[in-house]
Motif scaffolding. Structure first.
Motif, mmCIF file in Angstrom:
data_model
loop_
_atom_site.group_PDB
_atom_site.id
_atom_site.type_symbol
_atom_site.label_atom_id
_atom_site.label_comp_id
_atom_site.label_asym_id
_atom_site.label_seq_id
_atom_site.Cartn_x
_atom_site.Cartn_y
_atom_site.Cartn_z
ATOM 1 N N TYR A 290 0.856 -1.148 0.106
ATOM 2 C CA TYR A 290 0.004 0.075 0.032
ATOM 3 C C TYR A 290 0.956 1.067 -0.084
ATOM 4 O O TYR A 290 2.064 1.176 0.521
ATOM 5 C CB TYR A 290 -0.942 0.007 1.325
ATOM 6 C CG TYR A 290 -1.822 -1.375 1.495
ATOM 7 C CD1 TYR A 290 -3.258 -1.233 1.130
ATOM 8 C CD2 TYR A 290 -1.474 -2.249 2.004
ATOM 9 C CE1 TYR A 290 -3.783 -2.344 1.308
ATOM 10 C CE2 TYR A 290 -1.959 -3.377 2.011
ATOM 11 C CZ TYR A 290 -3.389 -3.240 1.710
ATOM 12 O OH TYR A 290 -4.144 -4.437 1.965
ATOM 13 N N ILE A 291 0.464 2.282 -0.618
ATOM 14 C CA ILE A 291 1.157 3.499 -0.442
ATOM 15 C C ILE A 291 0.206 4.973 -0.441
ATOM 16 O O ILE A 291 -0.942 4.783 -0.932
ATOM 17 C CB ILE A 291 1.937 3.521 -1.956
ATOM 18 C CG1 ILE A 291 3.204 4.899 -1.693
ATOM 19 C CG2 ILE A 291 1.207 4.032 -3.191
ATOM 20 C CD1 ILE A 291 4.229 4.875 -2.859
ATOM 21 N N THR A 292 0.666 5.761 0.441
ATOM 22 C CA THR A 292 0.170 7.191 0.388
ATOM 23 C C THR A 292 0.172 7.794 -0.690
ATOM 24 O O THR A 292 1.287 8.234 -1.405
ATOM 25 C CB THR A 292 0.601 7.995 1.633
ATOM 26 O OG1 THR A 292 1.904 8.303 1.458
ATOM 27 C CG2 THR A 292 0.356 7.048 2.938
ATOM 28 N N ASP A 293 -0.808 8.415 -1.460
ATOM 29 C CA ASP A 293 -0.839 9.326 -2.775
ATOM 30 C C ASP A 293 -1.381 10.480 -2.266
ATOM 31 O O ASP A 293 -2.538 10.770 -2.340
ATOM 32 C CB ASP A 293 -1.651 8.362 -3.780
ATOM 33 C CG ASP A 293 -1.695 9.139 -5.145
ATOM 34 O OD1 ASP A 293 -0.636 9.647 -5.324
ATOM 35 O OD2 ASP A 293 -2.660 8.906 -5.937
ATOM 36 N N TRP A 294 -0.514 11.300 -1.981
ATOM 37 C CA TRP A 294 -0.736 12.597 -1.589
ATOM 38 C C TRP A 294 -1.033 13.534 -2.706
ATOM 39 O O TRP A 294 -0.845 13.394 -3.761
ATOM 40 C CB TRP A 294 0.335 13.393 -0.657
ATOM 41 C CG TRP A 294 0.880 12.542 0.367
ATOM 42 C CD1 TRP A 294 1.985 11.606 0.354
ATOM 43 C CD2 TRP A 294 0.142 12.574 1.620
ATOM 44 N NE1 TRP A 294 2.092 11.377 1.739
ATOM 45 C CE2 TRP A 294 0.958 11.691 2.469
ATOM 46 C CE3 TRP A 294 -0.836 12.880 2.175
ATOM 47 C CZ2 TRP A 294 0.601 11.322 3.613
ATOM 48 C CZ3 TRP A 294 -1.272 12.841 3.370
ATOM 49 C CH2 TRP A 294 -0.481 12.028 4.284
ATOM 50 N N VAL A 295 -2.396 14.292 -2.600
ATOM 51 C CA VAL A 295 -2.946 15.004 -3.388
ATOM 52 C C VAL A 295 -2.265 16.413 -3.694
ATOM 53 O O VAL A 295 -1.787 17.104 -2.639
ATOM 54 C CB VAL A 295 -4.479 15.503 -3.328
ATOM 55 C CG1 VAL A 295 -5.009 16.022 -4.474
ATOM 56 C CG2 VAL A 295 -5.073 13.919 -3.158
ATOM 57 N N ASP A 296 -1.968 16.727 -4.952
ATOM 58 C CA ASP A 296 -1.284 18.182 -5.431
ATOM 59 C C ASP A 296 -2.325 19.295 -4.523
ATOM 60 O O ASP A 296 -3.563 19.293 -5.307
ATOM 61 C CB ASP A 296 -1.288 18.309 -6.683
ATOM 62 C CG ASP A 296 -0.631 19.422 -7.434
ATOM 63 O OD1 ASP A 296 -0.526 20.529 -6.644
ATOM 64 O OD2 ASP A 296 -0.078 19.430 -8.242
ATOM 65 N N ALA A 297 -1.967 20.029 -3.887
ATOM 66 C CA ALA A 297 -2.459 21.240 -3.271
ATOM 67 C C ALA A 297 -3.342 22.155 -4.371
ATOM 68 O O ALA A 297 -4.361 22.660 -3.794
ATOM 69 C CB ALA A 297 -1.797 21.940 -2.231
ATOM 70 N N ARG A 298 -2.821 22.172 -5.440
ATOM 71 C CA ARG A 298 -3.467 23.265 -6.396
ATOM 72 C C ARG A 298 -4.468 22.474 -6.882
ATOM 73 O O ARG A 298 -5.375 23.013 -7.417
ATOM 74 C CB ARG A 298 -2.472 23.566 -7.348
ATOM 75 C CG ARG A 298 -1.884 22.429 -8.412
ATOM 76 C CD ARG A 298 -1.206 23.083 -9.433
ATOM 77 N NE ARG A 298 -0.700 21.990 -10.369
ATOM 78 C CZ ARG A 298 0.660 21.675 -10.249
ATOM 79 N NH1 ARG A 298 1.658 22.527 -9.555
ATOM 80 N NH2 ARG A 298 1.323 20.655 -10.948
ATOM 81 N N LYS A 299 -4.878 21.343 -6.548
ATOM 82 C CA LYS A 299 -6.081 20.399 -7.188
ATOM 83 C C LYS A 299 -7.150 20.317 -6.048
ATOM 84 O O LYS A 299 -8.237 19.767 -6.499
ATOM 85 C CB LYS A 299 -5.692 19.234 -7.937
ATOM 86 C CG LYS A 299 -4.699 19.170 -8.989
ATOM 87 C CD LYS A 299 -4.277 18.114 -9.551
ATOM 88 C CE LYS A 299 -3.571 18.097 -10.944
ATOM 89 N NZ LYS A 299 -3.192 16.719 -11.394
ATOM 90 N N VAL A 300 -6.866 20.987 -4.781
ATOM 91 C CA VAL A 300 -7.786 20.765 -3.965
ATOM 92 C C VAL A 300 -8.519 22.134 -3.523
ATOM 93 O O VAL A 300 -7.886 23.240 -3.184
ATOM 94 C CB VAL A 300 -7.252 20.341 -2.450
ATOM 95 C CG1 VAL A 300 -8.174 20.051 -1.304
ATOM 96 C CG2 VAL A 300 -6.319 18.984 -2.662
ATOM 97 N N SER A 301 -9.903 22.169 -3.630
ATOM 98 C CA SER A 301 -10.645 23.356 -3.487
ATOM 99 C C SER A 301 -10.326 23.808 -2.208
ATOM 100 O O SER A 301 -10.176 23.345 -1.177
ATOM 101 C CB SER A 301 -11.950 23.235 -3.709
ATOM 102 O OG SER A 301 -12.713 24.185 -3.387
ATOM 103 N N VAL A 302 -10.197 25.327 -1.880
ATOM 104 C CA VAL A 302 -10.340 25.837 -0.578
ATOM 105 C C VAL A 302 -11.522 25.705 0.202
ATOM 106 O O VAL A 302 -11.295 25.524 1.375
ATOM 107 C CB VAL A 302 -10.240 27.375 -0.834
ATOM 108 C CG1 VAL A 302 -8.724 27.920 -1.562
ATOM 109 C CG2 VAL A 302 -11.268 28.217 -1.591
ATOM 110 N N ALA A 303 -12.673 25.119 -0.280
ATOM 111 C CA ALA A 303 -13.747 24.728 0.398
ATOM 112 C C ALA A 303 -13.432 23.541 1.257
ATOM 113 O O ALA A 303 -14.014 23.242 2.244
ATOM 114 C CB ALA A 303 -14.845 24.663 -0.456
ATOM 115 N N GLU A 304 -12.402 22.724 0.953
ATOM 116 C CA GLU A 304 -11.918 21.549 1.858
ATOM 117 C C GLU A 304 -11.206 21.917 2.922
ATOM 118 O O GLU A 304 -10.825 21.088 3.887
ATOM 119 C CB GLU A 304 -11.096 20.558 0.835
ATOM 120 C CG GLU A 304 -11.806 20.180 -0.378
ATOM 121 C CD GLU A 304 -12.888 19.187 0.130
ATOM 122 O OE1 GLU A 304 -13.247 18.720 1.192
ATOM 123 O OE2 GLU A 304 -13.834 18.667 -1.046
#
Length: 421
Positions: free
Chosen positions: A143-157
Motif C-alpha cells: 500500500y502507498i500514500t498518494d498525496w494530492v497536489d494542493a493546487r487541485k484541492v478546492s479551498v472549500a476543503e
C-alpha cells in the motif's frame, strides 16, 4: 504574482512548442532526406530538447509491469482503499489466482505481510517510489500514500497542516487493520513516528508490527546538510514572505496559498546544477547520434523528476518551523492538536533505520535519532543500517536498494511480524 506569471509564460510558449514538435516530426520522417544528415539530426534533437524543457509535466502514471513470481507473471491492479481530500491510500492488488499458481499453493493459503509505504509530501508524487513498490510486490501486500497536489484541492476543503498529516497516517494504518509494516521515506519520518507514538500510548490494537525510517529528518541537527542549513539560517518570516504563492484561477485549488512545486524543484536543481546541465547536453548528443536507449532513459528520469506538486502553506511552514528550526520531535516538544507526542511510549513496534553514506538531504545520524527517542524499545526490536556508497535517492531506489537494502528490510519484517487485532 510569480505563480500567475509562470502560467502566462507556459501559455505563451504553446505556439513555440507546437513549432518544435512539427520540426521534430518533419526531420525524423523517413520520407525526409534531411533526416539522415547531421544537420537534420541536430536540428531535430534541438527541437526535442526545447520541447522537453518547456513542457508542463503532469502526474506520472505508475506503469507497473506484471511482477515475476518464480518466473511467472502476476498482473497488478491499483485500487483506492481509503480516501480524503488531501490523500488516497492505494493498494497494489496482485492477481491472487496467478500468484497462488506461481507459488504452487491454494489461494486460501496466501498470507503475505502488508507493507504501508508512506511517501514524501515534499514536492514529488508518490510515483517517485515506483522502485520501492516494485521491490516489495513479489512477496508483500503493498500500500502507498498518494498525496494530492494542493493546487487541485478546492479551498472549500479547508486547511491541511502537519498535525493533519499525522492524523491521516494514523487513520490509514488503522484502516488496514492488519498491523502492517510501515515504511516512511524521507520527509514523513517525523509525522509517521508521531502517529505511531500516539497509537502506542493509546494501546491501539491496530498499531503496526514494525516501522522503518529511510533517510528521514528525525533530528535535523545531526550532520546538517545544505537544505538543513538553509532552513536554520533563514528566519521563519523569510519562508512565509518569499516562498508562498497563490494558486491561479486555472486550477481547482484557485486562491489556495501554497508552496509551489516549481520552487521546490528549482532548489533541487540548483543543488546539482552542473549535473543537470551535463545530463541535458548528453541527451542532445545521444539523440544526434541516434542512441535511442540512452535518450529514453533520460526521458524516463526527467519525466518523473520534473513532475512536481504544490504543498499547502500551513503544512510547509509548520514543517519548516517544527522539524527544521525548532526540532520539536527531537526535543520532546512536538504536539498534535495540543497532545504531546511521546516516542518513549513505543515498546513493541520494531524499529529499523536506514541511511545512505552519501546522503546530501538527510545526513548520517538524522534517521538514527529515532532509536534515541524510542528509549523504551527493547534492543531485540531495533536495527540500524547505513548503506555504503549511496546518496539520498539510492536509499529507496536503484540497484543497491534492490539487492542490499530491500532484502534486509524484508528479513526484519519477517522476524517481527505480529497480529494484535
Amino acid at each position: 504574482m510569480l505563480y500567475s506569471f509562470l502560467e502566462m509564460s507556459r501559455a505563451a510558449m504553446l505556439p513555440w512548442r507546437a513549432a518544435a514538435n512539427m520540426t521534430r516530426a518533419s526531420l525524423r520522417s523517413p520520407l525526409n532526406p534531411a533526416s539522415e544528415t547531421l544537420a537534420g539530426r541536430a536540428t531535430a534533437a534541438a527541437a526535442d530538447l526545447f520541447e522537453s524543457l518547456t513542457r508542463y509535466y503532469g502526474k506520472p502514471d505508475w506503469e507497473l509491469s506484471p511482477v515475476l513470481v518464480n518466473d511467472q507473471p502476476v498482473d497488478i491492479d491499483i485500487e483506492t482503499v481509503w480516501s480524503k481530500p488531501f490523500c488516497s491510500l492505494l493498494h497494489f492488488k496482485r492477481d491472487r489466482k496467478a500468484l497462488a499458481k506461481a507459488r504452487g499453493i491454494k489461494v486460501s493459503e496466501l498470507k503475505d505481510r502488508p507493507v504501508l509505504i508512506v511517501a514524501p509530501m515534499s514536492g514529488h508524487h508518490a510515483t517517485l517510489l515506483r522502485g520501492t513498490v516494485e521491490a516489495f510486490l513479489p512477496d508483500h501486500e503493498v500500500y502507498i500514500t498518494d498525496w494530492v497536489d494542493a493546487r487541485k484541492v478546492s479551498v472549500a476543503e479547508g486547511r491541511f497542516d502537519l498535525d493533519d498529516y499525522v492524523l491521516y497516517v494514523r487513520e490509514m494504518i488503522t484502516a488496514l487493520g492488519t498491523n502492517p509494516h510501515v515504511v516512511a521515506v524521507c520527509q514523513p519520518g517525523p509525522p509517521t513516528l508521531a502517529a505511531i507514538a500516539l497509537m502506542a500510548e493509546d494501546e491501539d490494537p491496530a498499531r503496526p508490527s514494525s516501522m522503518t525510517f529511510m533517510g528521514s529528518p528525525i533530528d535535523a541537527r545531526k550532520s546538517p546538510t545544505v537544505p538543513n542549513k538553509l532552513a536554520e539560517e533563514r528566519p521563519y518570516e523569510w519562508f512565509r514572505d518569499n516562498l508562498i504563492q497563490t494558486v491561479p484561477a486555472v486550477y481547482p485549488g484557485a486562491m489556495r496559498r501554497v508552496y509551489p512545486g516549481f520552487l521546490q524543484l528549482t532548489g533541487f536543481i540548483n543543488m546539482n546544477f552542473e549535473r543537470h546541465v551535463d545530463a541535458h547536453w548528453n541527451f542532445f548528443q545521444h539523440m544526434v547520434a541516434g542512441d535511442g536507449d540512452s535518450a529514453d532513459r533520460h526521458r524516463d528520469f526527467y519525466d518523473e523528476y520534473l513532475s512536481v506538486m504544490d504543498l499547502t502553506e500551513e503544512f510547509y511552514l509548520q514543517t519548516i518551523e517544527d522539524v527544521f528550526q525548532k526540532h520539536k520531535l527531537a526535543l520532546g516538544e512536538m504536539t498534535v492538536e495540543g497532545r504531546p507526542v511521546r516516542p518513549d511510549a513505543i515498546t513493541d513496534v520494531a524499529l529499523l533505520t536506514v541511511e545512505g553514506e552519501n546522503d546530501d538531504i538527510s545526513g548520517i545520524g538524522q534517521t538514527q535519532a529515532a532509536h534515541t527517542l524510542c528509549s523504551n524499545l527493547p534492543d531485540g526490536l531495533r536495527l540500524d543500517h547505513i548503506q555504503p556508497g549511496v546518496g539520498h535517492y539510492g536509499v529507496f531506489n536503484g540497484r543497491r536498494f534492490r539487492e542490499e537494502i530491500a532484502p534486509k528490510m524484508k528479513a526484519f519484517m519477517a522476524e517481527h511480524h505480529v497480529q494484535r487485532s
